[in-house]
Design an enzyme around this catalytic site. Structure first.
Site, mmCIF file in Angstrom:
data_model
loop_
_atom_site.group_PDB
_atom_site.id
_atom_site.type_symbol
_atom_site.label_atom_id
_atom_site.label_comp_id
_atom_site.label_asym_id
_atom_site.label_seq_id
_atom_site.Cartn_x
_atom_site.Cartn_y
_atom_site.Cartn_z
ATOM 1 N N LYS A 1 64.415 46.198 23.264
ATOM 2 C CA LYS A 1 65.368 45.127 22.963
ATOM 3 C C LYS A 1 66.776 45.465 23.437
ATOM 4 O O LYS A 1 67.527 44.570 23.834
ATOM 5 C CB LYS A 1 65.358 44.822 21.466
ATOM 6 N N LYS B 1 52.110 42.398 26.070
ATOM 7 C CA LYS B 1 51.605 41.708 24.887
ATOM 8 C C LYS B 1 52.225 40.325 24.755
ATOM 9 O O LYS B 1 53.361 40.098 25.180
ATOM 10 C CB LYS B 1 51.852 42.536 23.616
ATOM 11 N N LYS C 1 57.166 36.361 21.586
ATOM 12 C CA LYS C 1 58.174 35.307 21.575
ATOM 13 C C LYS C 1 59.353 35.660 22.481
ATOM 14 O O LYS C 1 60.015 34.785 23.027
ATOM 15 C CB LYS C 1 58.685 35.088 20.140
#
Length: 342
Positions: free
Chosen positions: A126, A211, A214
């Site tokens: 992130k 994977k 979102k």
């Protein structure tokens, strides 16, 4: 099973293990969320005392639009109720409604090493994709550990991508107990993770080496909980496979085909290796995987359409009251162990 404290659970040891897990209110739940963890949450209500949380404070660790979190929290609650979380059998609440979460998080940070947080793979992922990296994004695994430990949790039903976070929670709980507890009565219950064997890691239909997520900008590769039947069928029909034409379960060399087999197995309760023997072509496999997902999501979508905001808010308010009753007892025990002045 971990020790259960009388002042954390009325009457001492509970008859059933306690399960806790949470989800961020950051958009529509997708198939990876559902098969990887949420379907397990619903099933575990038959064997555990479930406490499930919408972790709105975690969602603030990256910049959000004004008003986004409040609306997304209601939508996330609808999703959880639709997939089968029963407020009569489980506690469903919002993280920020129970202030003990942030209090325990600070105490957990005090026994969590900088190096441990720096090694967390989700922070690495992130932080690379955001222009602004908050200190909360770095320390949020400590808050996540506090979320779990605040309820004397025995088992944490999560997807495979959360395994590292539960392992960190176990490590810091053991360290906390060594520092502030004793062998006869540890302060915190050390939880275990529970990951479903099939569907633990559902991959993107267009990029099967990543994977389903979102945060990954892949609308054609992500099947959302509220997608129409036509959209779902189209996404599976266009799912990436490979060129050799052989159907077998081999995630390393055949990630696309293996992902379809994993999804089909998760949706039907089968085994991907055994299901592979039923197919000689990719087309029928894609069609059957799509239909299995549709069968799974039809009742979920129907239940969700029947929920209204006021009903959901009432359920969350009741859940927060019930969660506070548990959290308050655990925090009393923690404060005494740390030797804070009452």
């Amino acid at each position: 099973m971990a020790t259960n404290h009388a002042n954390g659970r009325a009457g001492g040891a509970a008859e059933r293990p306690r399960a806790f897990s949470g989800i961020q209110p950051t958009g529509t739940i997708h198939l990876g969320n559902y098969l990887g963890a949420l379907m397990n949450w619903s099933a575990m209500q038959d064997t555990t005392d479930g406490i499930y949380c919408i972790v709105d404070l975690h969602a603030l660790s990256v910049p959000r639009e004004q008003g986004e979190i409040r609306l997304a929290t209601i939508e996330a609650a609808k999703d959880l109720l639709a997939i089968g979380i029963d407020p009569e059998r489980s506690i469903l609440f919002v993280q920020s409604h129970v202030r003990e979460h942030t209090e325990l998080a600070w105490l957990i940070q005090c026994v969590t090493g900088f190096g441990e947080l720096r090694r967390m793979t989700q922070f690495k992922d992130k932080s690379e994709s955001n222009d602004f990296v908050s200190s909360a994004l770095f320390t949020y695994p400590a808050l996540q550990a506090a979320d779990i430990l605040l309820y004397d949790t025995d088992v944490v039903p999560v997807g495979d991508d959360q395994r590292q976070h539960v392992e960190l929670t176990r490590d810091v709980a053991i360290r906390f107990n060594n520092r502030y507890g004793n062998d006869d009565e540890p302060v915190l219950v050390v939880p275990e993770h529970r990951i479903p064997p099939a569907g633990a890691r559902v991959m993107d239909l267009q990029n099967p080496e990543a994977k389903m997520s979102k945060s990954l900008d892949s609308p054609a590769g992500t099947v959302n909980l509220l997608d129409t039947e036509g959209e779902i069928a189209k996404k599976f029909k266009r799912a990436v496979t490979d060129s050799d034409g052989e159907v077998r379960f081999d995630p390393e060399t055949k990630p696309g085909v293996s992902n379809l087999l994993t999804i089909l197995a998760s949706a039907t309760g089968g085994e991907p290796e055994q299901l592979a023997a039923d197919y000689t072509q990719y087309g029928p496999l894609k069609a059957d995987a799509a239909e299995a997902v549709l069968e799974l999501l039809r009742p979920v979508q129907k239940r969700r359409s029947e929920l209204d905001d006021d009903q959901v808010k009432a359920i969350l308010a009741d859940g927060a009251d019930r969660a506070r009753a548990v959290a308050a007892g655990v925090m009393d025990r923690v404060r005494d162990a740390v030797d804070l002045l009452r």
